[in-house]
Design an enzyme around this catalytic site. Sequence first.
Site, PDB file in Angstrom:
ATOM      1  N   CYS A 169       0.876  -1.172   0.000  1.00 36.32           N
ATOM      2  CA  CYS A 169       0.000   0.000   0.000  1.00 36.32           C
ATOM      3  C   CYS A 169       0.914   1.223   0.000  1.00 36.32           C
ATOM      4  O   CYS A 169       2.098   1.106  -0.316  1.00 36.32           O
ATOM      5  CB  CYS A 169      -1.002  -0.015   1.164  1.00 36.32           C
ATOM      6  SG  CYS A 169      -0.327   0.213   2.811  1.00 36.32           S
ATOM      7  N   GLY A 170       0.384   2.388   0.331  1.00 31.44           N
ATOM      8  CA  GLY A 170       1.214   3.588   0.282  1.00 31.44           C
ATOM      9  C   GLY A 170       2.401   3.500   1.223  1.00 31.44           C
ATOM     10  O   GLY A 170       3.552   3.744   0.842  1.00 31.44           O
ATOM     11  N   THR A 171       2.108   3.132   2.455  1.00 32.26           N
ATOM     12  CA  THR A 171       3.165   3.024   3.461  1.00 32.26           C
ATOM     13  C   THR A 171       3.515   1.583   3.806  1.00 32.26           C
ATOM     14  O   THR A 171       4.542   1.340   4.438  1.00 32.26           O
ATOM     15  CB  THR A 171       2.701   3.682   4.776  1.00 32.26           C
ATOM     16  OG1 THR A 171       1.495   3.006   5.188  1.00 32.26           O
ATOM     17  CG2 THR A 171       2.426   5.166   4.593  1.00 32.26           C
ATOM     18  N   ILE A 207       1.841   0.136   5.977  1.00 35.17           N
ATOM     19  CA  ILE A 207       1.425   0.021   7.380  1.00 35.17           C
ATOM     20  C   ILE A 207      -0.001  -0.522   7.493  1.00 35.17           C
ATOM     21  O   ILE A 207      -0.247  -1.542   8.150  1.00 35.17           O
ATOM     22  CB  ILE A 207       1.555   1.376   8.117  1.00 35.17           C
ATOM     23  CG1 ILE A 207       3.016   1.828   8.156  1.00 35.17           C
ATOM     24  CG2 ILE A 207       1.002   1.261   9.532  1.00 35.17           C
ATOM     25  CD1 ILE A 207       3.220   3.253   8.669  1.00 35.17           C
ATOM     26  N   GLY A 208      -0.940   0.163   6.856  1.00 41.54           N
ATOM     27  CA  GLY A 208      -2.344  -0.259   6.974  1.00 41.54           C
ATOM     28  C   GLY A 208      -2.549  -1.678   6.492  1.00 41.54           C
ATOM     29  O   GLY A 208      -3.241  -2.485   7.142  1.00 41.54           O
ATOM     30  N   HIS A 247      13.992 -15.455  11.473  1.00 36.25           N
ATOM     31  CA  HIS A 247      13.587 -15.451  12.881  1.00 36.25           C
ATOM     32  C   HIS A 247      12.081 -15.595  13.077  1.00 36.25           C
ATOM     33  O   HIS A 247      11.638 -16.271  14.011  1.00 36.25           O
ATOM     34  CB  HIS A 247      14.027 -14.151  13.567  1.00 36.25           C
ATOM     35  CG  HIS A 247      15.513 -14.010  13.696  1.00 36.25           C
ATOM     36  ND1 HIS A 247      16.103 -13.266  14.698  1.00 36.25           N
ATOM     37  CD2 HIS A 247      16.526 -14.503  12.950  1.00 36.25           C
ATOM     38  CE1 HIS A 247      17.434 -13.320  14.560  1.00 36.25           C
ATOM     39  NE2 HIS A 247      17.709 -14.060  13.504  1.00 36.25           N
ATOM     40  N   ARG A 249      14.562 -21.872  19.336  1.00 31.57           N
ATOM     41  CA  ARG A 249      14.131 -20.668  20.054  1.00 31.57           C
ATOM     42  C   ARG A 249      13.177 -19.821  19.205  1.00 31.57           C
ATOM     43  O   ARG A 249      12.246 -19.205  19.727  1.00 31.57           O
ATOM     44  CB  ARG A 249      15.333 -19.843  20.525  1.00 31.57           C
ATOM     45  CG  ARG A 249      16.125 -19.145  19.437  1.00 31.57           C
ATOM     46  CD  ARG A 249      17.364 -18.472  20.020  1.00 31.57           C
ATOM     47  NE  ARG A 249      18.028 -17.585  19.076  1.00 31.57           N
ATOM     48  CZ  ARG A 249      18.792 -17.987  18.062  1.00 31.57           C
ATOM     49  NH1 ARG A 249      18.970 -19.289  17.834  1.00 31.57           N
ATOM     50  NH2 ARG A 249      19.378 -17.112  17.269  1.00 31.57           N
ATOM     51  N   HIS A 250      13.388 -19.837  17.906  1.00 32.60           N
ATOM     52  CA  HIS A 250      12.498 -19.061  17.039  1.00 32.60           C
ATOM     53  C   HIS A 250      11.143 -19.756  16.891  1.00 32.60           C
ATOM     54  O   HIS A 250      10.107 -19.091  16.868  1.00 32.60           O
ATOM     55  CB  HIS A 250      13.153 -18.826  15.677  1.00 32.60           C
ATOM     56  CG  HIS A 250      14.357 -17.931  15.763  1.00 32.60           C
ATOM     57  ND1 HIS A 250      14.330 -16.727  16.434  1.00 32.60           N
ATOM     58  CD2 HIS A 250      15.618 -18.063  15.271  1.00 32.60           C
ATOM     59  CE1 HIS A 250      15.524 -16.161  16.356  1.00 32.60           C
ATOM     60  NE2 HIS A 250      16.327 -16.958  15.659  1.00 32.60           N
TER      61      HIS A 250
HETATM   62  C1  RB5 Z   1      -4.067   5.301   0.823  1.00 28.85           C
HETATM   63  O1  RB5 Z   1      -4.134   6.660   0.561  1.00 28.85           O
HETATM   64  C2  RB5 Z   1      -3.143   5.016   1.997  1.00 28.85           C
HETATM   65  O2  RB5 Z   1      -3.752   5.417   3.175  1.00 28.85           O
HETATM   66  C3  RB5 Z   1      -2.770   3.580   2.048  1.00 28.85           C
HETATM   67  O3  RB5 Z   1      -2.174   3.197   0.841  1.00 28.85           O
HETATM   68  C4  RB5 Z   1      -1.804   3.142   3.108  1.00 28.85           C
HETATM   69  O4  RB5 Z   1      -0.686   3.956   3.136  1.00 28.85           O
HETATM   70  C5  RB5 Z   1      -2.382   2.919   4.450  1.00 28.85           C
HETATM   71  O5  RB5 Z   1      -1.710   2.545   5.402  1.00 28.85           O
END
Ligand code: RB5
Length: 142
Positions: free
Chosen positions: A64-66, A68-69, A97, A132-133
């Site tokens: 995705c963009g980051t 993260i989501g 690990h 351990r892992h």
């Molecule tokens: C989309 O604009 C963006 O929020 C998504 O790609 C991502 O970065 C979310 O974590």
Amino acid sequence: MLALGCDHGGFELMQEVKAHLEKRGFEFKDFGCYSTDSVDYPEYAKKVAHAVADGECELGILICGTGIGISIAANKVKGIRAALCADCFSAQATKEHNNANILAMGARTTGPGLALKIVDTFLDTPFSNDERHIRRINMIED
Ligand code: RB5
């Protein structure tokens, strides 16, 4: 078989990842999205996560963009260990690990050249199988 998924933020980088995987001879199933039109990343995270958790695919790649989501959403599925990586050391360590079964990346944070190296590192690194892992991974599931 690899499971691939992205949102609109990751769509363009995913096209590069797919071309790279084809060159390397990896088979994959593309769960979308299929354009840069705005979509909701949890939908694609869950499709890929279920394909991996159910054994339909061995590993997944989510963008995705980051990153993260899409990794947060994938990690809600039981049995999924999705690792957000922005460097090769992390991609190697998370296979050795954590036996990560999904690689997540951010297309707005990681350039395509590095992203493809991260993909290669993730796919080419085996789990260490160290006791351990294994113990620690089992503790995540408990
Ligand atoms: C989309 O604009 C963006 O929020 C998504 O790609 C991502 O970065 C979310 O974590």
